[in-house]
Scaffold this motif. Sequence first.
Motif, PDB file in Angstrom:
ATOM      1  N   LEU A 253       3.554   8.356 -12.158  1.00 32.21           N
ATOM      2  CA  LEU A 253       3.158   7.069 -11.569  1.00 32.21           C
ATOM      3  C   LEU A 253       1.830   6.628 -12.200  1.00 32.21           C
ATOM      4  CD1 LEU A 253       3.857   5.059  -9.164  1.00 32.21           C
ATOM      5  CD2 LEU A 253       2.232   6.396  -7.818  1.00 32.21           C
ATOM      6  N   SER A 254       1.848   5.482 -12.862  1.00 25.82           N
ATOM      7  CA  SER A 254       0.642   5.088 -13.609  1.00 25.82           C
ATOM      8  C   SER A 254      -0.473   4.547 -12.716  1.00 25.82           C
ATOM      9  CB  SER A 254       0.997   4.012 -14.637  1.00 25.82           C
ATOM     10  OG  SER A 254       1.941   4.498 -15.550  1.00 25.82           O
TER      11      SER A 254
ATOM     12  N   ILE B  52       8.927   2.535 -17.376  1.00 25.55           N
ATOM     13  CA  ILE B  52      10.023   1.900 -16.637  1.00 25.55           C
ATOM     14  C   ILE B  52       9.510   1.325 -15.316  1.00 25.55           C
ATOM     15  CG2 ILE B  52      12.272   2.276 -15.528  1.00 25.55           C
ATOM     16  CD1 ILE B  52      12.663   4.738 -17.298  1.00 25.55           C
ATOM     17  N   ASP B  53       9.932   0.096 -15.015  1.00 25.73           N
ATOM     18  CA  ASP B  53       9.769  -0.449 -13.664  1.00 25.73           C
ATOM     19  C   ASP B  53      11.102  -0.257 -12.962  1.00 25.73           C
ATOM     20  OD1 ASP B  53       7.178  -1.321 -14.131  1.00 25.73           O
ATOM     21  OD2 ASP B  53       7.810  -3.329 -14.750  1.00 25.73           O
TER      22      ASP B  53
ATOM     23  N   TYR C 251      -2.016  -0.779  -6.750  1.00 31.89           N
ATOM     24  CA  TYR C 251      -0.898   0.166  -6.574  1.00 31.89           C
ATOM     25  C   TYR C 251       0.416  -0.469  -7.031  1.00 31.89           C
ATOM     26  CZ  TYR C 251       2.302   3.149  -3.749  1.00 31.89           C
ATOM     27  OH  TYR C 251       3.292   3.989  -3.308  1.00 31.89           O
ATOM     28  N   GLU C 252       1.101   0.206  -7.944  1.00 39.11           N
ATOM     29  CA  GLU C 252       2.414  -0.268  -8.400  1.00 39.11           C
ATOM     30  C   GLU C 252       3.428   0.866  -8.202  1.00 39.11           C
ATOM     31  OE1 GLU C 252       2.544  -1.987 -12.306  1.00 39.11           O
ATOM     32  OE2 GLU C 252       1.061  -3.525 -11.809  1.00 39.11           O
ATOM     33  N   PRO C 253       4.035   0.938  -7.004  1.00 40.46           N
ATOM     34  CA  PRO C 253       4.925   2.078  -6.711  1.00 40.46           C
ATOM     35  C   PRO C 253       6.167   2.139  -7.602  1.00 40.46           C
ATOM     36  CG  PRO C 253       5.042   0.411  -4.963  1.00 40.46           C
ATOM     37  CD  PRO C 253       3.895   0.022  -5.852  1.00 40.46           C
ATOM     38  N   TRP C 254       6.438   1.082  -8.343  1.00 44.63           N
ATOM     39  CA  TRP C 254       7.656   0.995  -9.163  1.00 44.63           C
ATOM     40  C   TRP C 254       7.434   1.366 -10.635  1.00 44.63           C
ATOM     41  CZ3 TRP C 254       4.778  -3.057  -7.142  1.00 44.63           C
ATOM     42  CH2 TRP C 254       4.047  -3.792  -8.069  1.00 44.63           C
TER      43      TRP C 254
ATOM     44  N   ASP D  47       6.072  -4.341  -3.580  1.00 46.83           N
ATOM     45  CA  ASP D  47       5.487  -3.323  -2.691  1.00 46.83           C
ATOM     46  C   ASP D  47       6.524  -2.598  -1.838  1.00 46.83           C
ATOM     47  OD1 ASP D  47       3.045  -3.968  -3.698  1.00 46.83           O
ATOM     48  OD2 ASP D  47       2.492  -5.324  -2.060  1.00 46.83           O
ATOM     49  N   SER D  48       7.642  -3.273  -1.540  1.00 45.53           N
ATOM     50  CA  SER D  48       8.646  -2.657  -0.662  1.00 45.53           C
ATOM     51  C   SER D  48       9.240  -1.389  -1.288  1.00 45.53           C
ATOM     52  CB  SER D  48       9.768  -3.650  -0.350  1.00 45.53           C
ATOM     53  OG  SER D  48      10.554  -3.881  -1.517  1.00 45.53           O
ATOM     54  N   PHE D  49       9.086  -1.242  -2.619  1.00 44.38           N
ATOM     55  CA  PHE D  49       9.668  -0.081  -3.289  1.00 44.38           C
ATOM     56  C   PHE D  49       9.012   1.231  -2.830  1.00 44.38           C
ATOM     57  CE2 PHE D  49      10.471   2.722  -7.037  1.00 44.38           C
ATOM     58  CZ  PHE D  49      11.860   2.714  -6.967  1.00 44.38           C
TER      59      PHE D  49
END
Length: 265
Positions: A207-208, A178-179, A221-224, A185-187
């Motif tokens: 978190l992948s 899921i995203d 980095y993909e915080p979402w 990045d603001s997430f």
Amino acid sequence: MRSLLLLLLTALSMTSCPQVKQEVQNLHPLFNISEKELMESISDLPAATRDKIAAKAQIFLDLILQLMESPEDLLILVDKEHTLEKQYVPPDLINLQGYSLSLAGNKLELRRMIIPDLLAMVESSREQGIELVISSTYRSYSRQELIYNYNVQSLGREIADRESAKPGHSQHQLGTTIDFGSIDDSFASHPAGIWLAEHGWQFGFSLSYPPDSEKITGYRYEPWHYRYIGRHGARITREFFLNQQQYFLEFWKRKSSFFQKKRVR
Ligand SMILES: [Zn+2]
């Protein structure tokens, strides 16, 4: 005289086989595995992970045992090197409409098996005043192909490879990824992003692509972006694999059959 002979014979037999057979001690009642074997099996892992496993071997093996009960395709490694076939479609995809979830679209689909933990997570976040918005979920091979090609055209291949997966290489094709929220990045500093980073693992969401891990994961980095790997998988990743899902899934790919063989029947 006879007793002297006996004594002599006993002494002789002791010197002829001086090694008293040592009983190998298993670390866990349900695994035929000694400490030495366990440490050999994890010798290729980062030193910090090996130390954690050595310190809490029982708990580690308890978790391994639980992982063996997971559905087979829950822990498949899908990354820049490992692909899913073009034809792979998860067997139990369902549309998310009709559930008490905040959805950013009406065509969002996930695997049915992850719904109970997803709903539990959303409920828990709501109790703390956080709303998790589901923005992107399952993507077919051909949909990923469209996205990747679009990114290559608009951003160039190098940036497209950091930002998006090639078709067949996306975790979204698994139907367990899921995203959330803004997908940017603001997430990371959004209350929902902060809450997920802290609590997602308790519900099996991992978190992948963590910060500063591009060398490990291949992605920035993909915080979402969260992949569901089950509660035991997410816990083992956090407690033993330095919160690097990539390390854990690579390890599981290499070693799950080893632990299967070592299991007491
Ligand atoms: Zn994603």
